[in-house]
Design an enzyme around this catalytic site. Structure first.
Site, PDB file in Angstrom:
ATOM      1  N   LYS A 215      -4.297  -0.302  14.220  1.00 23.27           N
ATOM      2  CA  LYS A 215      -4.868   0.499  13.303  1.00 23.27           C
ATOM      3  C   LYS A 215      -6.279   0.470  13.612  1.00 23.27           C
ATOM      4  CE  LYS A 215      -6.178   2.629   8.471  1.00 23.27           C
ATOM      5  NZ  LYS A 215      -5.644   2.875   7.207  1.00 23.27           N
TER       6      LYS A 215
ATOM      7  N   TRP B 127     -13.809  12.621   2.589  1.00 22.55           N
ATOM      8  CA  TRP B 127     -12.501  12.512   3.110  1.00 22.55           C
ATOM      9  C   TRP B 127     -12.399  13.793   4.144  1.00 22.55           C
ATOM     10  CZ3 TRP B 127     -10.471   7.651   3.120  1.00 22.55           C
ATOM     11  CH2 TRP B 127     -10.834   6.932   2.087  1.00 22.55           C
TER      12      TRP B 127
ATOM     13  N   ARG C  81      -2.448   3.289  16.597  1.00 25.77           N
ATOM     14  CA  ARG C  81      -2.190   4.393  15.870  1.00 25.77           C
ATOM     15  C   ARG C  81      -3.103   5.460  16.143  1.00 25.77           C
ATOM     16  NH1 ARG C  81      -2.369   3.787  10.569  1.00 25.77           N
ATOM     17  NH2 ARG C  81      -0.813   5.065   9.582  1.00 25.77           N
TER      18      ARG C  81
ATOM     19  N   GLU D 138       0.853  -1.146   0.237  1.00 26.81           N
ATOM     20  CA  GLU D 138      -0.097  -0.085  -0.163  1.00 26.81           C
ATOM     21  C   GLU D 138       0.946   1.259  -0.064  1.00 26.81           C
ATOM     22  OE1 GLU D 138      -3.462  -0.244   2.272  1.00 26.81           O
ATOM     23  OE2 GLU D 138      -3.936   1.727   2.121  1.00 26.81           O
ATOM     24  N   ARG D 139       0.502   2.237  -0.780  1.00 28.99           N
ATOM     25  CA  ARG D 139       1.519   3.258  -1.001  1.00 28.99           C
ATOM     26  C   ARG D 139       2.908   2.948  -1.261  1.00 28.99           C
ATOM     27  NH1 ARG D 139      -2.933   5.812  -2.445  1.00 28.99           N
ATOM     28  NH2 ARG D 139      -4.628   5.706  -0.857  1.00 28.99           N
TER      29      ARG D 139
ATOM     30  N   GLU E  37     -10.750   4.213   8.955  1.00 32.03           N
ATOM     31  CA  GLU E  37     -10.720   3.940   7.496  1.00 32.03           C
ATOM     32  C   GLU E  37     -11.245   2.511   7.358  1.00 32.03           C
ATOM     33  OE1 GLU E  37      -6.919   4.952   5.878  1.00 32.03           O
ATOM     34  OE2 GLU E  37      -7.373   7.088   5.566  1.00 32.03           O
TER      35      GLU E  37
ATOM     36  N   GLU F 138       7.176  21.668  -3.077  1.00 30.25           N
ATOM     37  CA  GLU F 138       6.103  22.453  -2.389  1.00 30.25           C
ATOM     38  C   GLU F 138       5.597  23.694  -3.172  1.00 30.25           C
ATOM     39  OE1 GLU F 138       7.369  24.557   1.344  1.00 30.25           O
ATOM     40  OE2 GLU F 138       5.322  24.472   1.746  1.00 30.25           O
TER      41      GLU F 138
ATOM     42  N   ASP G 223      -2.479  14.259   7.199  1.00 30.18           N
ATOM     43  CA  ASP G 223      -2.115  12.891   6.627  1.00 30.18           C
ATOM     44  C   ASP G 223      -0.765  13.295   5.728  1.00 30.18           C
ATOM     45  OD1 ASP G 223      -1.944  10.210   5.822  1.00 30.18           O
ATOM     46  OD2 ASP G 223      -3.474  10.287   4.776  1.00 30.18           O
TER      47      ASP G 223
ATOM     48  N   ASN H 179      -3.325  -1.885   7.553  1.00 30.37           N
ATOM     49  CA  ASN H 179      -4.739  -2.590   6.903  1.00 30.37           C
ATOM     50  C   ASN H 179      -4.325  -3.885   6.821  1.00 30.37           C
ATOM     51  OD1 ASN H 179      -5.821   0.177   6.737  1.00 30.37           O
ATOM     52  ND2 ASN H 179      -5.021   0.371   4.740  1.00 30.37           N
TER      53      ASN H 179
ATOM     54  N   GLU I  38       3.900   9.265  -0.621  1.00 29.64           N
ATOM     55  CA  GLU I  38       2.680   9.424  -1.134  1.00 29.64           C
ATOM     56  C   GLU I  38       2.089  10.412  -1.477  1.00 29.64           C
ATOM     57  OE1 GLU I  38      -0.117   7.780   2.058  1.00 29.64           O
ATOM     58  OE2 GLU I  38      -2.073   8.052   0.626  1.00 29.64           O
TER      59      GLU I  38
ATOM     60  N   ARG J 243     -11.611  18.064   9.815  1.00 27.32           N
ATOM     61  CA  ARG J 243     -10.747  16.892  10.026  1.00 27.32           C
ATOM     62  C   ARG J 243      -9.626  16.957  10.900  1.00 27.32           C
ATOM     63  NH1 ARG J 243      -8.490  12.711   5.553  1.00 27.32           N
ATOM     64  NH2 ARG J 243      -6.607  11.765   6.342  1.00 27.32           N
TER      65      ARG J 243
HETATM   66  O1  GCW Z   1      -3.524   8.365   4.011  1.00 24.41           O
HETATM   67  C1  GCW Z   1      -3.963   7.048   4.186  1.00 24.41           C
HETATM   68  C2  GCW Z   1      -3.620   6.323   3.200  1.00 24.41           C
HETATM   69  C3  GCW Z   1      -3.780   4.934   3.414  1.00 24.41           C
HETATM   70  C4  GCW Z   1      -3.187   4.504   4.576  1.00 24.41           C
HETATM   71  C5  GCW Z   1      -3.730   5.281   5.550  1.00 24.41           C
HETATM   72  C6  GCW Z   1      -3.152   5.011   7.084  1.00 24.41           C
HETATM   73  C7  GCW Z   1      -2.434   2.404   5.235  1.00 24.41           C
HETATM   74  O2  GCW Z   1      -3.986   6.838   2.095  1.00 24.41           O
HETATM   75  O3  GCW Z   1      -3.137   4.004   2.218  1.00 24.41           O
HETATM   76  O4  GCW Z   1      -3.491   3.094   5.022  1.00 24.41           O
HETATM   77  O5  GCW Z   1      -3.344   6.737   5.464  1.00 24.41           O
HETATM   78  O6  GCW Z   1      -1.854   5.738   7.450  1.00 24.41           O
HETATM   79  O7  GCW Z   1      -3.394   4.313   7.814  1.00 24.41           O
END
Ligand code: GCW
Length: 614
Positions: free
Chosen positions: A237, A478, A274, A115-116, A241, A448, A320, A158, A348, A291
């Protein structure tokens, strides 16, 4: 599996090509590394357990005495070898890591995806099972140990179907085998777990206060530790999400974390929990929910309620891993709780290891605002993968290297650590080394400038997070809005707006509240501003947005020229050049899309008459 042609790369070029493989302990690894290194002076090793992970280097006769605890000696050996290779003074005197846990979090899935991940497939898994090259694992262990990292979490936070097996009978023998490869390098494994795992194991609930749940986790931890007695712990986690968590049962995160921590405690394990918890199903019409305020709202009131072996892992910023965010207010709100600072090496939102983005200057800014003593551990989301060079872009390795050094010593100077990486990785003539150093030091600011302006965040392509999309997250679930209209842009997060600024200690809150004292590069994070508002240097906001985007793109082009002038090893040169072509395309796209977006809304032309598409 096919082995990559060359396992030795990046800063490990300063060490013998092959990692020691017969060593059973960090002490033996240290001896083997020193013996195999051509340039090393004569070094006698002495085990002084009281030094733990620290070490002491002192002259002795013709050579040196290196004393330390088991892993301390190994860290000392690597520092000494790196100093020799770089032509620096040897690290004489006493040294010890600032943080006890210096963790790397891999977001690897058992199916081999990451992931990422931007460096190829997983180093650990493929096709729904373990699949790794032991030589590469040793090399990886060595990379981590050489800069002082001591915990490696191998699977994604995840947790999907297959990864449940990491703590089930079927896979535990293999987890133990993997742990054995890392052990001689002082690196302990950690696994991410699914909070609701008991539901799969015949328990009808995952309520943390239900005795059956606690018992299930106790037995599970006993089983796992019977295979891997030095497992660092579990990473969780929860309620984030769509992951399950204690909220389902009306319980707090202290209830959930403590229950798990109690299962780990008899084994000396740590429960890392987390704090990336927010409403990812927000209605954009809802103007009350903001958020960035979420983590504080979910956790601050629980300060002091967590067990001693719980660490709350907090992302550096309240959103994030955006290009620029203020430090998360949670770090100031929980003085009685163990906190870990989480940063993301995987790029990411910062260019996918295609665009060059060296992070140390950004981390320095975090520590400038956040006294290191506010946290007790550091974690970084890994940027590693199965690509031959491990990090996709060869320059992305600078972030892994510097992260280790920074977690060891948060006072690490970005310029020095980047310089050391350049020197250990490439033997460039002085002028070229200076040029590469300057390019890396400035790379974050360049990125940036051509992306979202002044802390605005989130103008990225949805899902992939590469490339501009000013409206991509505007009506999404989101909680990531900028509300640009024809007059103004940004969310007012002061006391006149959402009140986010008040989550900080009074002095910081006051600094952010006031447009005159708010750091300029965070203005659009904290304030809603009109395009004709005048900035400190006399420019209007809209002009500043245009200027930054033109400048950032021009500077990326200058980076390309510098890159072309460097005598890099052929493989690195080719990869870096290919990626630079894409970076330039990205920079131009960001510049034009962003400028056009604001021009169409505001109708204000560029004062300098540059090309903005209408
Ligand atoms: O921003 C999000 C990412 C997810 C990631 C999540 C996290 C692992 O887009 O891909 O999931 O953060 O940090 O849990």
């Amino acid at each position: 599996m096919t082995k990559p042609a060359n396992h030795t790369l990046t800063w490990l070029k300063c060490l013998p090509e092959t990692a020691p493989c017969a060593a059973k302990t960090p002490m033996e690894t240290a001896r083997a590394e020193l013996d195999a290194a051509a340039c090393a002076p004569k070094v006698e090793l002495a085990l002084e357990p009281s030094l733990g992970e620290g070490f002491r280097l002192e002259p002795q006769g013709e050579g040196y005495l290196l004393a330390g605890g088991e892993t301390g000696v190994l860290y000392g050996a690597y520092r000494l070898l790196m100093a020799c290779a770089a032509g620096d003074a040897l690290p004489l005197g006493s040294h010890a890591p600032y943080y006890a846990l210096r963790m790397l979090n891999c977001w690897d899935n058992a199916d081999g995806t990451i992931e990422r991940g931007y460096s190829g497939r997983s180093l650990f898994f493929e096709g729904g099972r373990f699949d790794y090259d032991p030589d590469r694992m040793r090399q990886l262990a060595r990379m981590l140990a050489s800069v002082g990292m001591n915990v490696l979490c191998i699977n994604n936070v995840n947790v999907h179907e297959n990864e449940h097996q990491l703590i089930e009978e079927a896979w535990l023998p293999q987890l133990a085998e993997l742990a054995a490869l890392f052990r001689p390098y002082g690196v302990r494994l950690m696994v991410s777990i699914d909070y609701a795992h008991p539901l799969r194991g015949g328990v009808p609930t995952a309520d943390p206060l239900d005795a059956r749940v606690a018992q299930w986790w106790k037995e599970r931890a006993d089983l796992v530790y019977s295979y891997v007695p030095d497992l660092a712990g579990f990473l969780v986690k929860a309620d984030s999400e769509h992951r399950p968590g204690p909220f389902t049962y009306g319980r707090t995160h202290a209830d959930g974390a403590n229950m798990l921590a109690k299962a780990l405690a008899p084994h000396g394990g740590t429960l890392v929990w987390r704090c990336f918890v927010y409403n990812c199903m927000q209605d954009w019409r809802d103007t009350v929910t903001d958020r960035p305020m979420a983590a504080y709202q979910h956790y601050a009131y629980l300060d002091g309620q967590f067990d001693g072996n719980v660490i709350l892992q907090v992302k550096n910023g309240p959103f994030d891993f955006q290009v620029r965010e203020p430090v998360s207010p949670l770090f100031y709100a929980m003085p009685k709780t163990n906190l870990a600072l989480e940063v993301q090496l995987a790029q990411e939102y910062t260019g996918h290891q295609t665009d060059i983005y060296a992070m140390p200057p950004m981390w320095k800014e975090i520590f400038d605002d956040l006294p290191p003593s506010r946290v007790m551990a550091m974690a970084a989301v890994s940027n590693l993968g199965r690509d031959e060079n491990y990090t996709g872009h060869p320059f992305a390795a600078v972030n892994l290297f510097a992260y280790g050094m920074t977690a060891w010593d948060p006072a690490t100077d970005p310029a020095q650590v980047i310089r050391l990486w350049c020197r250990l990785t490439y033997s460039l003539p002085a002028q070229q080394e200076d040029a590469l150093h300057a390019l890396l030091m400035g790379s974050r600011r360049v990125y940036e400038k051509y992306t979202a302006p002044l802390g605005l965040c989130w103008m990225v392509e949805p899902h992939t997070h590469y490339g501009p999309s000013p409206m991509g997250y505007e009506y999404a679930l989101w909680g990531t809005y900028h509300k640009a209209n024809r007059d103004a842009v940004g969310i007012d997060r002061t006391s006149r707006g959402t009140g986010y600024a008040a989550q900080y200690p009074a002095e910081m809150a006051a600094r952010y509240e006031n447009r005159e004292t708010c750091p300029e590069l965070l203005l659009l994070f904290f304030h809603r501003m009109r395009y004709d508002d005048v900035m400190a240097d006399g420019r209007t906001l809209i002009q500043r947005i245009y200027d930054d985007h033109f400048e950032g793109c021009d500077e990326a082009e200058e980076m390309a020229r510098v890159l072309a002038s460097l005598d890099l090893p052929p493989q690195d040169a080719q990869t870096a050049h290919e990626r630079m072509v894409r970076q330039l395309r990205n920079a131009r796209e960001w510049r034009d899309v962003t400028n056009t977006f604001f021009y169409r809304l505001s109708g204000v032309p560029d004062a300098k008459g540059r090309k903005i598409y209408d």
